[in-house]
Design a protein around this motif. Structure first.
Motif, mmCIF file in Angstrom:
data_model
loop_
_atom_site.group_PDB
_atom_site.id
_atom_site.type_symbol
_atom_site.label_atom_id
_atom_site.label_comp_id
_atom_site.label_asym_id
_atom_site.label_seq_id
_atom_site.Cartn_x
_atom_site.Cartn_y
_atom_site.Cartn_z
ATOM 1 N N LEU A 112 13.109 43.893 -14.478
ATOM 2 C CA LEU A 112 13.305 45.328 -14.688
ATOM 3 C C LEU A 112 13.403 45.639 -16.177
ATOM 4 O O LEU A 112 12.767 46.574 -16.681
ATOM 5 N N LEU A 113 14.180 44.839 -16.903
ATOM 6 C CA LEU A 113 14.321 45.038 -18.346
ATOM 7 C C LEU A 113 12.987 44.831 -19.060
ATOM 8 O O LEU A 113 12.631 45.604 -19.962
ATOM 9 N N LEU A 114 12.248 43.793 -18.685
ATOM 10 C CA LEU A 114 10.944 43.551 -19.300
ATOM 11 C C LEU A 114 10.014 44.732 -19.047
ATOM 12 O O LEU A 114 9.334 45.207 -19.958
ATOM 13 N N ASN A 115 9.984 45.232 -17.814
ATOM 14 C CA ASN A 115 9.135 46.379 -17.499
ATOM 15 C C ASN A 115 9.532 47.612 -18.310
ATOM 16 O O ASN A 115 8.669 48.344 -18.792
ATOM 17 N N ALA A 116 10.820 47.835 -18.459
ATOM 18 C CA ALA A 116 11.287 48.969 -19.264
ATOM 19 C C ALA A 116 10.854 48.796 -20.719
ATOM 20 O O ALA A 116 10.448 49.767 -21.376
ATOM 21 N N MET A 117 10.885 47.566 -21.222
ATOM 22 C CA MET A 117 10.451 47.323 -22.602
ATOM 23 C C MET A 117 8.941 47.513 -22.734
ATOM 24 O O MET A 117 8.469 48.076 -23.729
ATOM 25 N N MET A 169 21.973 44.929 -3.838
ATOM 26 C CA MET A 169 22.243 45.246 -5.216
ATOM 27 C C MET A 169 22.508 46.735 -5.324
ATOM 28 O O MET A 169 21.787 47.541 -4.752
ATOM 29 N N ASN A 170 23.543 47.092 -6.066
ATOM 30 C CA ASN A 170 23.796 48.487 -6.380
ATOM 31 C C ASN A 170 22.727 48.970 -7.345
ATOM 32 O O ASN A 170 21.920 48.194 -7.828
ATOM 33 N N SER A 171 22.754 50.241 -7.676
ATOM 34 C CA SER A 171 21.748 50.757 -8.597
ATOM 35 C C SER A 171 21.983 50.201 -10.003
ATOM 36 O O SER A 171 23.113 50.004 -10.434
ATOM 37 N N ILE A 172 20.873 49.940 -10.675
ATOM 38 C CA ILE A 172 20.895 49.437 -12.044
ATOM 39 C C ILE A 172 20.462 50.571 -12.954
ATOM 40 O O ILE A 172 19.460 51.233 -12.703
ATOM 41 N N GLU A 173 21.200 50.762 -13.999
ATOM 42 C CA GLU A 173 20.905 51.796 -14.984
ATOM 43 C C GLU A 173 20.453 51.108 -16.266
ATOM 44 O O GLU A 173 21.117 50.199 -16.759
ATOM 45 N N ILE A 174 19.293 51.515 -16.790
ATOM 46 C CA ILE A 174 18.772 50.967 -18.046
ATOM 47 C C ILE A 174 18.872 52.059 -19.104
ATOM 48 O O ILE A 174 18.419 53.187 -18.878
ATOM 49 N N HIS A 175 19.460 51.719 -20.244
ATOM 50 C CA HIS A 175 19.514 52.689 -21.342
ATOM 51 C C HIS A 175 19.779 51.978 -22.652
ATOM 52 O O HIS A 175 20.045 50.774 -22.693
ATOM 53 N N ARG A 176 19.693 52.733 -23.720
ATOM 54 C CA ARG A 176 20.015 52.207 -25.050
ATOM 55 C C ARG A 176 21.525 51.973 -25.127
ATOM 56 O O ARG A 176 22.305 52.698 -24.516
ATOM 57 N N PRO A 177 21.933 50.947 -25.855
ATOM 58 C CA PRO A 177 23.378 50.723 -26.007
ATOM 59 C C PRO A 177 24.002 51.789 -26.896
ATOM 60 O O PRO A 177 23.346 52.352 -27.770
ATOM 61 N N ARG A 178 25.262 52.035 -26.628
ATOM 62 C CA ARG A 178 26.049 52.949 -27.444
ATOM 63 C C ARG A 178 27.054 52.116 -28.233
ATOM 64 O O ARG A 178 27.411 51.018 -27.819
ATOM 65 N N ILE A 179 27.527 52.655 -29.323
ATOM 66 C CA ILE A 179 28.475 51.918 -30.170
ATOM 67 C C ILE A 179 29.698 51.479 -29.371
ATOM 68 O O ILE A 179 30.232 50.404 -29.592
ATOM 69 N N GLU A 180 30.092 52.271 -28.374
ATOM 70 C CA GLU A 180 31.248 51.882 -27.560
ATOM 71 C C GLU A 180 30.943 50.699 -26.638
ATOM 72 O O GLU A 180 31.849 50.118 -26.056
ATOM 73 N N ASP A 181 29.669 50.303 -26.524
ATOM 74 C CA ASP A 181 29.277 49.122 -25.746
ATOM 75 C C ASP A 181 29.351 47.832 -26.563
ATOM 76 O O ASP A 181 29.207 46.743 -26.018
ATOM 77 N N GLU A 182 29.547 47.945 -27.877
ATOM 78 C CA GLU A 182 29.422 46.794 -28.758
ATOM 79 C C GLU A 182 30.345 45.632 -28.396
ATOM 80 O O GLU A 182 29.907 44.485 -28.302
ATOM 81 N N ALA A 183 31.621 45.893 -28.182
ATOM 82 C CA ALA A 183 32.559 44.810 -27.871
ATOM 83 C C ALA A 183 32.176 44.123 -26.563
ATOM 84 O O ALA A 183 32.165 42.881 -26.484
ATOM 85 N N GLU A 184 31.831 44.910 -25.555
ATOM 86 C CA GLU A 184 31.425 44.323 -24.277
ATOM 87 C C GLU A 184 30.133 43.516 -24.437
ATOM 88 O O GLU A 184 29.984 42.438 -23.856
ATOM 89 N N LEU A 185 29.192 44.022 -25.242
ATOM 90 C CA LEU A 185 27.941 43.294 -25.468
ATOM 91 C C LEU A 185 28.188 41.971 -26.179
ATOM 92 O O LEU A 185 27.598 40.944 -25.816
ATOM 93 N N ASN A 186 29.045 41.967 -27.173
ATOM 94 C CA ASN A 186 29.335 40.725 -27.883
ATOM 95 C C ASN A 186 29.977 39.695 -26.946
ATOM 96 O O ASN A 186 29.645 38.509 -26.996
ATOM 97 N N HIS A 187 30.841 40.150 -26.069
ATOM 98 C CA HIS A 187 31.428 39.253 -25.065
ATOM 99 C C HIS A 187 30.346 38.780 -24.093
ATOM 100 O O HIS A 187 30.302 37.603 -23.709
ATOM 101 N N PHE A 188 29.465 39.678 -23.696
ATOM 102 C CA PHE A 188 28.342 39.355 -22.808
ATOM 103 C C PHE A 188 27.464 38.268 -23.435
ATOM 104 O O PHE A 188 27.084 37.305 -22.769
ATOM 105 N N PHE A 189 27.150 38.408 -24.731
ATOM 106 C CA PHE A 189 26.339 37.384 -25.412
ATOM 107 C C PHE A 189 27.014 36.016 -25.322
ATOM 108 O O PHE A 189 26.358 35.017 -25.018
ATOM 109 N N CYS A 190 28.306 35.962 -25.589
ATOM 110 C CA CYS A 190 29.045 34.691 -25.508
ATOM 111 C C CYS A 190 28.938 34.090 -24.110
ATOM 112 O O CYS A 190 28.652 32.897 -23.960
ATOM 113 N N THR A 191 29.157 34.904 -23.104
ATOM 114 C CA THR A 191 29.115 34.432 -21.714
ATOM 115 C C THR A 191 27.754 33.856 -21.361
ATOM 116 O O THR A 191 27.644 32.740 -20.842
ATOM 117 N N VAL A 192 26.696 34.611 -21.650
ATOM 118 C CA VAL A 192 25.351 34.191 -21.255
ATOM 119 C C VAL A 192 24.888 32.983 -22.066
ATOM 120 O O VAL A 192 24.312 32.042 -21.511
#
Length: 186
Positions: free
Chosen positions: A118-123, A1-24
């Motif tokens: 990883l996400l749960l631990n960050a939360m 696995m490559n490195s995983i970066e955890i951070h808050r979403p940015r407004i420019e991530d919104e379209a990709e996130l909405n597509h991600f929600f549909c996929t998952v």
């Protein structure tokens, strides 16, 4: 696995996130054998996009998302917000006022690699930093219930046949300090 970066979403991530929600969500419904539930799939996608919009509009005060990226591609999400109406109703308001962890999604091509953990631990670290001592979470998906039962143990509430015969709904409540934080990758 490559490195995983955890951070808050940015407004420019919104379209990709909405597509991600549909996929998952579509993948999850397919794995659960629920592809015929078109309205439920649509409503789940609408709810998640609403939660994301609520995060952006409130600056994280109403809903608070974290995202996981690998090579600048979103591969996971997690969020917290007020406990849901479903949780409040079926527990007779016992959990009202607790924050609920939700939208724990990992892209189908990246599952079983530890990104959800990883996400749960960050939360959990976010909760500790914010003085949040207890949380709840729920799941109606059999696959997710196995994962959460492994991580959190026996659910505090098991609503037998809530979604139909053989389809239970589970709710967990935990003290943040009682959930081990461990950062390991597969």
């Amino acid at each position: 696995m490559n490195s995983i970066e955890i951070h808050r979403p940015r407004i420019e991530d919104e379209a990709e996130l909405n597509h991600f929600f549909c996929t998952v969500i579509q993948d999850t419904f397919a794995k659960e054998g629920l592809t015929s539930l078109h309205e439920d799939i649509k409503n789940e996608i609408i709810t998640k996009t609403y939660y994301l919009r609520s995060d952006f509009e409130s600056g994280g005060a109403n809903r608070y998302f974290l995202i996981a990226k690998e090579n600048q591609k979103i591969v996971g999400t997690i969020e917290y917000g007020p406990s849901s109406d479903l949780i409040n109703t079926v527990t007779d308001g016992t959990l009202k006022g607790l924050f609920e962890i939700g939208t724990v999604f990992v892209h189908p091509g990246f599952q079983r690699r530890g990104i959800g953990s990883l996400l749960l631990n960050a939360m959990l670290l976010t909760f500790l930093n914010r003085g949040i001592e207890e949380f709840c979470m729920d799941s109606g998906y059999a696959g997710s219930q196995k994962v959460w039962s492994h991580i959190l143990g026996t659910p505090d509430y098991c609503l037998k046949d809530y979604w139909g015969e053989g389809s239970d709904h589970m709710i967990w409540t935990r003290k943040v300090r009682d959930v081990p934080i461990s950062f390991s990758f597969r």
